[in-house]
Design an enzyme around this catalytic site. Structure first.
Site: not given
Ligand code: ZN
Length: 175
Positions: A51, A131-132, A89-90, A135, A46
């Protein structure tokens, strides 16, 4: 399409509340494409627009079945049943965390055609969608985790026993 640099935990843009997309322009379509390409390039499941430094309410997700694209997503229902799973998480590449979230969700948003789409799902995809959405509200999993672990101590097949606890927050309160 282009692969963008993914912002990391300490960068203030990740903490902004993303703005709704008033109408779907070619730039929004390009954003969706770039998010997907950047997510796949990084091996993620995701990626939300903040991000890559774009403060708009847009994210993509793909847990291996299909690519989901959401514009102006809203979680309209969350189950009372919760579950705790490890999350990464990226934007937080050094850490993993144990995060408790509702097991199932209903999310409503727009697709790239401007149509309203609703998805009802549970388990891993429900977790990714939450989660997204976080963000878009400037929230990282480390903010809400029961415990955060440093990734360098993680080895494939390990459970949390072998991990170094980086941050422990209110675990007793939640048990
Ligand atoms: Zn994330």
């Amino acid at each position: 399409m282009a692969v963008y640099r993914i912002l990391e935990e300490h960068e203030p843009s990740l903490r902004e509340i993303a703005k709704p997309v008033p109408r779907i322009t070619p730039n929004v379509l390009k954003l969706l494409d770039n998010l997907a390409e950047t997510m796949y390039d990084a091996g993620g499941v995701g990626l939300a627009a903040p991000q890559i430094g774009v403060p708009k309410r847009v994210f993509v997700a793909d847990i291996g079945d299909e690519l989901y694209e959401f514009i102006n997503p809203v979680l309209i229902s969350l189950s009372e049943e919760e579950e705790s799973e490890n999350e990464g998480c990226l934007s937080v590449p050094e850490k993993y965390g144990l995060v408790t979230r509702p097991h199932s969700v209903v999310l409503e948003g727009q697709n790239r055609l401007g149509e309203t789409v609703t998805i009802q799902t549970e388990g891993y995809l429900a977790r990714v969608l939450q989660h997204e959405t976080d963000h878009l509200n400037g929230v990282l999993f480390t903010d809400i985790a029961d415990a955060v672990y440093l990734r360098r101590d993680y080895k494939e097949g390990d459970d949390n026993e072998g991990w170094e606890i980086y941050q422990e927050d209110g675990i007793e309160d939640r048990l």
